[in-house]
Design an enzyme around this catalytic site. Sequence first.
Site, mmCIF file in Angstrom:
data_model
loop_
_atom_site.group_PDB
_atom_site.id
_atom_site.type_symbol
_atom_site.label_atom_id
_atom_site.label_comp_id
_atom_site.label_asym_id
_atom_site.label_seq_id
_atom_site.Cartn_x
_atom_site.Cartn_y
_atom_site.Cartn_z
ATOM 1 N N ASN A 1 0.493 -27.714 3.496
ATOM 2 C CA ASN A 1 1.806 -28.075 3.033
ATOM 3 C C ASN A 1 2.664 -28.733 4.192
ATOM 4 O O ASN A 1 1.999 -29.224 5.149
ATOM 5 C CB ASN A 1 2.820 -26.747 2.512
ATOM 6 C CG ASN A 1 2.641 -25.775 3.579
ATOM 7 O OD1 ASN A 1 3.408 -26.030 4.789
ATOM 8 N ND2 ASN A 1 2.043 -24.810 3.716
ATOM 9 N N ASP B 1 0.185 -19.609 -0.920
ATOM 10 C CA ASP B 1 -0.078 -18.343 -2.067
ATOM 11 C C ASP B 1 -1.408 -18.149 -2.240
ATOM 12 O O ASP B 1 -1.773 -17.259 -2.827
ATOM 13 C CB ASP B 1 1.060 -18.660 -3.088
ATOM 14 C CG ASP B 1 2.190 -18.607 -2.646
ATOM 15 O OD1 ASP B 1 2.665 -17.817 -1.740
ATOM 16 O OD2 ASP B 1 3.227 -19.359 -3.362
ATOM 17 N N LYS C 1 -19.970 -30.363 3.157
ATOM 18 C CA LYS C 1 -19.010 -31.138 2.613
ATOM 19 C C LYS C 1 -19.589 -31.425 1.340
ATOM 20 O O LYS C 1 -20.421 -31.700 0.796
ATOM 21 C CB LYS C 1 -19.014 -32.374 3.405
ATOM 22 C CG LYS C 1 -18.179 -33.595 3.171
ATOM 23 C CD LYS C 1 -18.091 -34.856 3.790
ATOM 24 C CE LYS C 1 -17.327 -35.904 3.297
ATOM 25 N NZ LYS C 1 -17.687 -37.124 3.310
ATOM 26 N N ASP D 1 0.447 -11.450 0.811
ATOM 27 C CA ASP D 1 1.824 -11.686 1.153
ATOM 28 C C ASP D 1 1.986 -10.859 2.739
ATOM 29 O O ASP D 1 2.086 -9.694 2.714
ATOM 30 C CB ASP D 1 2.856 -11.194 0.190
ATOM 31 C CG ASP D 1 4.390 -11.742 0.492
ATOM 32 O OD1 ASP D 1 4.726 -11.677 1.527
ATOM 33 O OD2 ASP D 1 4.941 -12.169 -0.417
ATOM 34 N N PHE E 1 11.851 -16.284 5.263
ATOM 35 C CA PHE E 1 12.564 -17.521 4.834
ATOM 36 C C PHE E 1 12.207 -18.001 3.584
ATOM 37 O O PHE E 1 11.147 -17.476 3.007
ATOM 38 C CB PHE E 1 11.798 -18.812 5.917
ATOM 39 C CG PHE E 1 12.591 -18.888 7.119
ATOM 40 C CD1 PHE E 1 12.690 -17.821 8.090
ATOM 41 C CD2 PHE E 1 13.439 -20.195 7.310
ATOM 42 C CE1 PHE E 1 13.408 -18.273 9.310
ATOM 43 C CE2 PHE E 1 14.132 -20.217 8.259
ATOM 44 C CZ PHE E 1 14.249 -19.352 9.358
ATOM 45 N N LYS F 1 11.014 -8.822 -1.792
ATOM 46 C CA LYS F 1 10.248 -8.229 -0.438
ATOM 47 C C LYS F 1 10.664 -7.333 0.267
ATOM 48 O O LYS F 1 10.160 -6.838 1.313
ATOM 49 C CB LYS F 1 10.208 -9.724 0.338
ATOM 50 C CG LYS F 1 9.580 -10.723 -0.354
ATOM 51 C CD LYS F 1 8.728 -11.798 0.414
ATOM 52 C CE LYS F 1 8.202 -12.997 -0.377
ATOM 53 N NZ LYS F 1 7.212 -13.621 0.181
#
Length: 393
Positions: free
Chosen positions: A206, A276, A286, A305, A322, A340
């Site tokens: 990300n 996630d 590969k 998590d 966060f 959470k």
Amino acid sequence: MSKHILLGISGGIAAYKSCELVRLLKKQGHDVTVAMSRAAAEFVSPLTFQALSGNPVLSETHGGYSGNGMAHINLTRQADVFLIAPATANTIAKIANGIADNLLTNLAAARKCPLAVAPAMNVEMWFNPANRRNIAQLISDGITVFQPVYGEQACGETGIGRMPEAVELAELLPDLWTEKTLQGKKVLITAGATFEAIDPVRGITNLSSGQMGTALARACRAAGAEVTLIYGQLQTPLPFGLAYTEQAVSAQAMYETVHKHIGRQDVFISVAAVADYKVKNSSPQKLKKDGSGIPPVIKLAENPDILASVASLVNPPFCIGFAAESENVLEHARAKRLRKNIPMLVANDVSIAMGKATNQITIIDEKQEISLPETDKNQAAAAIVARLAEWVK
Ligand code: CTP
């Protein structure tokens, strides 16, 4: 916050690094005045420091100082901090024993502000018993010693004795005037992006750069905490002066590394952008095109998590999460904090925060919500630490 920094340069080849140090301290917005020993002025011209600092340089060879003048008193009265970098074994020995027979040692003796030294010397001199005694004396006198590092030395030998690089001193110096609101606390922080391998050359990741997590690590360190940083992929330098750092690239590796260290922690700040899902059928080789035109199928499986697992420990540390949201930021963040089961959560809009140097955050805990305007991530980190300190004091 802008400070008056008095930078003393004693006679060592590391004086060249102090040119860069002046530049970096000026860039942070500080006012820097340089004072040089006679020997230092042989290594680098006072003119160089005058040009870089924008202030007249005090040196024994280029005026501004005479042995019976009062410059040494006036200068330290104006300074918020006095740093001697490089500090030679000779200068250290004199300061440790209260000898004041030249400009720098007079400044040290007459000062009212905090003093820090960055020793630079040959490895044998560093380990010489007299130098060990002198360094111990400085520390017991409340003087900050920026420990020299290992490496090749100007004399051709290799060992401990090199002055830390300017970038490290510029990062650590402001810790001297930061309030120690987290003194003695142990804080574990995760930062950066995780990476889930598809094959040896491809993966799912990300846009997190790690800037918010590393800014928090620096802010906690500056507040006196012992910081452990577990990081995935970073596009930003690691902070200096942390107690422990370890890279854990996949979510599973990060989960295991966090749990290896979490037992000793008072605070856990989960800043990492954790994937996630991982790739269930990742390939050790590969993936090749087989000519059929049919793309390979990538199967996903849920990752643990990490934050929720730490929060559900029997004696959890104080947990801060966060929430990276792209819409209904506060609503989702409030719900996430409750889901959470964590005391504090920082909400941010991914379109403002991800991969950037600034952030717009809202700190949510059970007592209040503090919304900051869009700001530098270092300032956002300082605000989070200030709120954290109120909870864990
Ligand atoms: N987090 C974690 N482990 C995961 C996923 C998230 O520790 N596997 C932590 C993050 O570090 C962050 C918080 O949980 O502190 C929230 O992460 P975020 O990506 O905003 O939310 P998710 O829990 O992934 O929920 P959703 O994808 O539904 O927004």
